[in-house]
Scaffold this motif. Structure first.
Motif, PDB file in Angstrom:
ATOM      1  N   ASP A  20      41.222  33.129  39.189  1.00  0.00           N
ATOM      2  CA  ASP A  20      40.145  34.156  39.906  1.00  0.00           C
ATOM      3  C   ASP A  20      40.621  34.320  41.203  1.00  0.00           C
ATOM      4  O   ASP A  20      40.921  35.837  41.783  1.00  0.00           O
ATOM      5  CB  ASP A  20      38.531  34.155  40.054  1.00  0.00           C
ATOM      6  CG  ASP A  20      37.907  33.589  38.776  1.00  0.00           C
ATOM      7  OD1 ASP A  20      38.143  33.991  37.672  1.00  0.00           O
ATOM      8  OD2 ASP A  20      36.719  33.231  38.623  1.00  0.00           O
ATOM      9  N   ILE A  21      41.425  33.890  41.970  1.00  0.00           N
ATOM     10  CA  ILE A  21      41.936  33.955  42.966  1.00  0.00           C
ATOM     11  C   ILE A  21      43.341  35.202  42.645  1.00  0.00           C
ATOM     12  O   ILE A  21      43.536  36.859  43.028  1.00  0.00           O
ATOM     13  CB  ILE A  21      42.673  33.226  43.812  1.00  0.00           C
ATOM     14  CG1 ILE A  21      41.715  32.119  44.768  1.00  0.00           C
ATOM     15  CG2 ILE A  21      43.744  33.323  44.781  1.00  0.00           C
ATOM     16  CD1 ILE A  21      42.090  30.964  45.040  1.00  0.00           C
ATOM     17  N   SER A  22      44.370  34.989  41.465  1.00  0.00           N
ATOM     18  CA  SER A  22      45.572  36.005  41.258  1.00  0.00           C
ATOM     19  C   SER A  22      45.264  37.220  40.808  1.00  0.00           C
ATOM     20  O   SER A  22      45.282  38.219  40.464  1.00  0.00           O
ATOM     21  CB  SER A  22      46.240  35.236  40.059  1.00  0.00           C
ATOM     22  OG  SER A  22      46.998  33.994  40.693  1.00  0.00           O
ATOM     23  N   ALA A  23      43.640  36.778  39.994  1.00  0.00           N
ATOM     24  CA  ALA A  23      42.759  37.978  39.133  1.00  0.00           C
ATOM     25  C   ALA A  23      42.252  39.024  40.385  1.00  0.00           C
ATOM     26  O   ALA A  23      42.656  40.242  40.200  1.00  0.00           O
ATOM     27  CB  ALA A  23      41.750  37.774  38.294  1.00  0.00           C
ATOM     28  N   MET A  24      42.119  38.621  41.018  1.00  0.00           N
ATOM     29  CA  MET A  24      42.150  39.307  42.623  1.00  0.00           C
ATOM     30  C   MET A  24      42.432  39.801  43.291  1.00  0.00           C
ATOM     31  O   MET A  24      41.994  41.396  43.437  1.00  0.00           O
ATOM     32  CB  MET A  24      40.699  38.454  43.444  1.00  0.00           C
ATOM     33  CG  MET A  24      40.175  39.300  44.903  1.00  0.00           C
ATOM     34  SD  MET A  24      39.299  40.882  44.447  1.00  0.00           S
ATOM     35  CE  MET A  24      38.101  39.898  43.215  1.00  0.00           C
ATOM     36  N   ALA A  25      43.712  39.364  43.306  1.00  0.00           N
ATOM     37  CA  ALA A  25      44.213  40.042  44.117  1.00  0.00           C
ATOM     38  C   ALA A  25      45.405  40.644  43.102  1.00  0.00           C
ATOM     39  O   ALA A  25      45.885  41.500  43.931  1.00  0.00           O
ATOM     40  CB  ALA A  25      46.157  38.730  44.179  1.00  0.00           C
ATOM     41  N   LEU A  29      45.860  44.935  44.179  1.00  0.00           N
ATOM     42  CA  LEU A  29      46.894  45.790  43.911  1.00  0.00           C
ATOM     43  C   LEU A  29      46.900  46.975  42.859  1.00  0.00           C
ATOM     44  O   LEU A  29      47.482  47.933  42.789  1.00  0.00           O
ATOM     45  CB  LEU A  29      48.039  44.952  43.095  1.00  0.00           C
ATOM     46  CG  LEU A  29      48.982  43.470  43.983  1.00  0.00           C
ATOM     47  CD1 LEU A  29      49.300  42.707  43.285  1.00  0.00           C
ATOM     48  CD2 LEU A  29      49.654  44.465  45.315  1.00  0.00           C
ATOM     49  N   MET A  30      45.878  46.894  42.070  1.00  0.00           N
ATOM     50  CA  MET A  30      45.581  48.869  41.457  1.00  0.00           C
ATOM     51  C   MET A  30      44.501  49.344  42.508  1.00  0.00           C
ATOM     52  O   MET A  30      43.597  50.040  41.373  1.00  0.00           O
ATOM     53  CB  MET A  30      45.054  47.507  40.180  1.00  0.00           C
ATOM     54  CG  MET A  30      46.443  47.376  39.610  1.00  0.00           C
ATOM     55  SD  MET A  30      47.547  48.370  39.498  1.00  0.00           S
ATOM     56  CE  MET A  30      46.450  49.074  37.835  1.00  0.00           C
ATOM     57  N   ALA A  31      44.138  48.210  43.220  1.00  0.00           N
ATOM     58  CA  ALA A  31      42.943  49.426  43.521  1.00  0.00           C
ATOM     59  C   ALA A  31      41.806  50.456  43.694  1.00  0.00           C
ATOM     60  O   ALA A  31      41.334  50.897  43.370  1.00  0.00           O
ATOM     61  CB  ALA A  31      42.205  48.668  45.179  1.00  0.00           C
ATOM     62  N   GLY A  80      44.847  56.855  47.405  1.00  0.00           N
ATOM     63  CA  GLY A  80      43.294  56.531  46.748  1.00  0.00           C
ATOM     64  C   GLY A  80      42.674  55.472  47.118  1.00  0.00           C
ATOM     65  O   GLY A  80      41.645  54.755  46.182  1.00  0.00           O
ATOM     66  N   PHE A  81      43.360  54.373  48.040  1.00  0.00           N
ATOM     67  CA  PHE A  81      43.329  52.728  48.817  1.00  0.00           C
ATOM     68  C   PHE A  81      41.652  53.175  49.112  1.00  0.00           C
ATOM     69  O   PHE A  81      41.825  53.988  49.825  1.00  0.00           O
ATOM     70  CB  PHE A  81      44.000  52.417  48.411  1.00  0.00           C
ATOM     71  CG  PHE A  81      44.864  51.489  47.751  1.00  0.00           C
ATOM     72  CD1 PHE A  81      45.557  50.661  47.091  1.00  0.00           C
ATOM     73  CD2 PHE A  81      46.217  52.100  47.424  1.00  0.00           C
ATOM     74  CE1 PHE A  81      45.915  49.694  46.270  1.00  0.00           C
ATOM     75  CE2 PHE A  81      47.671  51.935  46.694  1.00  0.00           C
ATOM     76  CZ  PHE A  81      46.837  50.940  45.844  1.00  0.00           C
ATOM     77  N   TYR A 256      39.303  44.472  33.894  1.00  0.00           N
ATOM     78  CA  TYR A 256      40.255  46.218  34.719  1.00  0.00           C
ATOM     79  C   TYR A 256      40.601  46.484  33.970  1.00  0.00           C
ATOM     80  O   TYR A 256      40.965  47.688  33.978  1.00  0.00           O
ATOM     81  CB  TYR A 256      40.258  45.293  36.512  1.00  0.00           C
ATOM     82  CG  TYR A 256      40.713  44.646  36.683  1.00  0.00           C
ATOM     83  CD1 TYR A 256      42.193  44.742  37.113  1.00  0.00           C
ATOM     84  CD2 TYR A 256      40.705  43.529  37.114  1.00  0.00           C
ATOM     85  CE1 TYR A 256      43.234  43.893  37.343  1.00  0.00           C
ATOM     86  CE2 TYR A 256      41.407  42.324  37.818  1.00  0.00           C
ATOM     87  CZ  TYR A 256      42.891  43.109  37.683  1.00  0.00           C
ATOM     88  OH  TYR A 256      43.661  41.718  38.731  1.00  0.00           O
ATOM     89  N   TRP A 257      41.831  46.198  33.451  1.00  0.00           N
ATOM     90  CA  TRP A 257      42.927  46.771  32.658  1.00  0.00           C
ATOM     91  C   TRP A 257      42.612  47.311  31.740  1.00  0.00           C
ATOM     92  O   TRP A 257      42.708  48.783  31.131  1.00  0.00           O
ATOM     93  CB  TRP A 257      43.690  45.316  32.527  1.00  0.00           C
ATOM     94  CG  TRP A 257      44.857  45.392  32.995  1.00  0.00           C
ATOM     95  CD1 TRP A 257      44.665  44.044  33.820  1.00  0.00           C
ATOM     96  CD2 TRP A 257      45.964  45.978  34.122  1.00  0.00           C
ATOM     97  NE1 TRP A 257      45.583  43.983  35.160  1.00  0.00           N
ATOM     98  CE2 TRP A 257      46.650  44.895  35.390  1.00  0.00           C
ATOM     99  CE3 TRP A 257      46.259  47.254  32.993  1.00  0.00           C
ATOM    100  CZ2 TRP A 257      47.312  45.247  35.555  1.00  0.00           C
ATOM    101  CZ3 TRP A 257      47.483  46.984  34.620  1.00  0.00           C
ATOM    102  CH2 TRP A 257      47.989  46.603  35.833  1.00  0.00           C
TER     103      TRP A 257
END
Length: 311
Positions: A20-25, A29-31, A80-81, A256-257
């Motif tokens: 989940d840590i990698s998924a959150m990072a 990056l896509m935020a 947009g961030f 999210y993808w």
């Protein structure tokens, strides 16, 4: 998700799986592709968390400096961030409470993180996407509360998008697709959410294991590739959160993808009734596997865009 320096008994020696840590990072990056209303962390039933530090504070201290550093440069090129992304510790982190289907949840006074989502639903006109990366305790309490208080109209504004709460192909079987870790975490909550989805009361998109066996299995392999991410603080968190079998495990990222519609699998490929048959799961798994290299290259492109010319 929780601090992986807290030791536990899982296969990584941590309390919660650090994928989940990698998924959150990767999400951060896509935020700029999302309007992030809030992130709840440590929604877990592990006994170690009864006394562990506030995980909302840990997450803020761990991710936000890296995110701000990333946005300071990448935000000049990618608009947009949001400057403000907030983390909140789950209301069940210390109690370890599981959903009780025989109980009518007529108050949310003891469930701060659930109430925060309920309050959003009251005020938002647009659809809210709730990405579920583990236990379904809090979503189940929300749904029960809305039904108990005759506010089911609010549930029409939310889409629950869940990673691997059933799979006829991986961990689970065609006869018992619910026999997977994320569903067993709170089996009653999982069954309740699926039941309400089948009734049409909620929209529940079950992704199955397509993040693990699509995005992760199809990923580029080797430290040479992932070392490129470490040139930025946020990319380093992505690369090191959970690095196993020569790649990064960020399987929850599928949630999210699928919202972005152009990376192999979208919500239109998944039914909103909580079902997930083997044929659909296999097809979406293959699609994500084919798009996995492009997904990782997009994350790396964003890391590079965050580097100042002097770096």
């Amino acid at each position: 998700m929780s601090d992986k320096s807290i030791t536990g008994t899982n296969h990584m020696g941590t309390v919660n799986d650090p994928d989940d840590i990698s998924a959150m990072a990767g999400y951060l990056l896509m935020a700029n592709e999302f309007d992030t209303k809030g992130i709840v962390v440590a929604s877990t039933h592990r006994s170690e968390h009864k006394t562990s530090a506030n995980q909302g504070e840990w997450t803020t201290n761990y991710f936000i400096p890296a995110y701000k550093d990333f946005v300071a440069e990448a935000g000049k090129k990618l608009k947009g961030f949001s400057p403000n992304i907030s983390f909140q510790q789950s209301c069940i982190k210390e109690t370890g409470e599981r959903f009780k289907p025989e109980v009518t949840y007529s108050s949310l006074s003891n469930y701060a993180s659930v109430y925060s989502l309920f309050a959003l639903l009251q005020n938002e006109k647009d659809t809210l996407n709730v990405l579920c990366w583990g236990s379904l305790t809090e979503p189940a309490i929300l749904v029960n509360y809305c039904i108990a208080t005759n506010q089911t109209s609010l549930l029409k504004k939310v889409r629950f998008i869940a990673h691997w709460t059933n799979s006829p192909l991986h961990q689970g079987t065609p006869e018992h697709p619910e026999h997977v870790a994320n569903c067993r975490e709170d089996a009653a909550a999982c069954a309740y959410m699926k039941e309400q989805a089948m009734k049409g009361i909620i929209q529940y998109y079950e992704l199955g294991a397509i993040g693990q066996h699509g995005i992760v299995s199809g990923a580029p392999k080797g430290e040479e590739y992932y070392n490129q991410f470490k040139s930025s603080a946020l990319g380093k968190i992505f690369a090191e959160g959970k690095y196993v079998q020569d790649c990064v495990d960020h399987s929850d990222a599928a949630t999210y993808w699928v919202l972005l519609q152009k990376w192999g699998v979208s919500l239109s490929d998944i039914k909103p009734d909580g079902s997930n048959n083997a044929e659909t799961e296999k097809l979406n798994e293959q699609k994500f596997k084919q798009w996995s290299s492009a997904i990782h290259d997009e994350l790396l492109r964003r890391v590079r865009r965050s580097l100042s010319p002097s770096r």
